[in-house]
Design a protein around this motif. Sequence first.
Motif, short mmCIF file in Angstrom:
data_model
loop_
_atom_site.label_atom_id
_atom_site.label_comp_id
_atom_site.label_asym_id
_atom_site.label_seq_id
_atom_site.Cartn_x
_atom_site.Cartn_y
_atom_site.Cartn_z
N ALA A 214 6.11 3.47 2.75
CA ALA A 214 6.47 4.59 2.04
C ALA A 214 5.51 5.62 2.07
O ALA A 214 5.91 6.86 2.24
CB ALA A 214 6.59 4.05 0.56
N ARG A 215 4.51 5.47 2.21
CA ARG A 215 3.34 6.59 2.19
C ARG A 215 3.54 7.14 3.30
O ARG A 215 3.11 8.23 3.62
CB ARG A 215 1.95 6.07 1.99
CG ARG A 215 0.84 7.22 1.80
CD ARG A 215 -0.51 6.53 1.33
NE ARG A 215 -0.53 5.86 0.04
CZ ARG A 215 -1.22 4.96 -0.34
NH1 ARG A 215 -2.60 4.87 0.26
NH2 ARG A 215 -1.15 4.16 -1.75
N ALA A 216 3.66 6.41 4.42
CA ALA A 216 3.72 6.97 5.79
C ALA A 216 4.82 7.95 6.15
O ALA A 216 4.85 8.91 6.72
CB ALA A 216 3.69 5.94 7.08
N VAL A 217 5.76 7.40 5.48
CA VAL A 217 7.25 8.27 5.76
C VAL A 217 6.89 9.76 4.87
O VAL A 217 7.33 10.59 5.37
CB VAL A 217 8.24 7.53 4.85
CG1 VAL A 217 9.61 8.66 4.58
CG2 VAL A 217 8.74 6.33 5.67
N PHE A 218 6.26 9.69 3.66
CA PHE A 218 5.95 11.02 3.12
C PHE A 218 5.14 11.88 3.87
O PHE A 218 4.92 13.16 3.59
CB PHE A 218 5.67 10.76 1.80
CG PHE A 218 7.01 10.54 0.84
CD1 PHE A 218 7.77 11.30 0.46
CD2 PHE A 218 7.16 8.97 0.61
CE1 PHE A 218 8.84 11.06 -0.40
CE2 PHE A 218 8.09 8.85 -0.33
CZ PHE A 218 9.04 9.95 -0.57
N ARG A 219 4.32 11.46 4.86
CA ARG A 219 3.15 12.07 5.36
C ARG A 219 3.81 12.60 6.80
O ARG A 219 3.11 13.36 7.22
CB ARG A 219 1.91 11.10 5.63
CG ARG A 219 1.06 10.69 4.65
CD ARG A 219 0.10 9.85 4.87
NE ARG A 219 -0.94 9.69 3.79
CZ ARG A 219 -1.95 8.82 3.68
NH1 ARG A 219 -2.11 8.18 5.12
NH2 ARG A 219 -2.68 8.61 2.82
N ASP A 220 4.74 11.90 7.18
CA ASP A 220 5.32 12.37 8.37
C ASP A 220 6.81 12.97 8.43
O ASP A 220 7.96 12.24 7.79
CB ASP A 220 5.73 11.01 9.40
CG ASP A 220 6.19 11.29 10.82
OD1 ASP A 220 6.51 12.29 11.04
OD2 ASP A 220 5.59 10.38 11.67
N ALA A 221 6.78 14.34 8.70
CA ALA A 221 8.02 15.06 8.51
C ALA A 221 9.12 14.33 9.31
O ALA A 221 10.24 14.48 8.72
CB ALA A 221 7.92 16.39 9.04
#
Length: 405
Positions: A214-221
């Motif tokens: 979930a955190r990786a998703v919000f960091r990667d456009a």
Amino acid sequence: MLPSRLSRHFAPYFAHIPFQIVSLITVTLLAHVTLSGGRVAASLYALKHGGSEAWAGIAFSAFGLMPVLLSLQMGRWIDRVGTRRVMRICQLLMISGLVLSATVQSLPTILITGLLAGTGFAGYMLAANVCVSYMDFKHEGDRVGMLAWLQMGNSVSSVLGPTFVGILIDHSGYRMAFGALAAVVVCSLLAGLRANLPDGTRESKPKSSEPSIARAVFRDARLLRIYLLAMTVSLSWDAFTFMVPVLGQTRGYSATTIGLVLSSFAVGTFAIRALLPWLSRRMAEWRMLTVSFALAACVFFTLPLADNALLHAALGFVFGLAAGVGQPNILGLIYRAMPPGRAGEGAGLRAMMGNMMGLTGPSLFGAITALFGAVPVFIMVGGIMSGSCWQARRGERSAQATAPA
């Protein structure tokens, strides 16, 4: 003459279909019969044995409650122990819930059955989808096609399950219905034990510094775009299935006519998923998503203007074509973007977000309809689909720019 030409055209593709996917579709079809049939049996039992319509709704919803809460954890579990083990444990969970209602008949046991069988099926389907991500295909587009075929099996069982259960209830009672559903899952389990399906686990335990998906998703456009589009696919599906009966009732359509429109939608999804293995070899995921969102937007903008049932049915079929390509292509993009050994967690996050939309979307649509009527909902969803088309086109351009020369 025409059938022979079609067979020559499609035969080279079907020759590449691995036997593993045929086995998985068969096992999944048997497992899904229990979900579609179990929901019908549980809600009918609640109505028949002293429960109100509210209890029937709770019994039906019990099958989907735990997947909303546990999809992400299920995905991590799949990454940790492998797809085959999760599928077998989830099948045993389904069997235990169904056997409970077959032996002890009461409203509490029906609700427990819904929780157990619904959780088991959600974990099974998540593992089955991840299983496809581990299969070897000569052409990457084949993966999207096989994901579509896996869901096409669900479409078939969605028709077979309620019919099967209805006949059993009328002729042999609820105890036999739940027992027969348990026997179907046993057959699914035995067939799965004989199928040589791929497995996959993480090579090492996740590091404490490793960000959650979930955190990786919000960091990667790029990932954020994929997951937001996944939510709009679920939103449009729920909007159509919820709002078409509302619109039909305001226009005085009979239940049969409304059912015809919804059936035309189901036929559209089945047809496009049957052809998607062939289509995915000719169009990339982003291109198919761009076209599907554009079609969906046109349907939602046009539905309020449609003035007869046949036009509604035709639009339903077109929307089925558009909606049917959404989830397989989204899953294909997610599996390709996930770090090694995290496909389950990535698919679990998508399932959780889709289930959340399924819980919140209809309530929002109902509130807007009560205040302003049905037309604003169709315009709103059409606008969201138009924005999604634009984002899918941006994703396509970004993929083309980063593709190796």
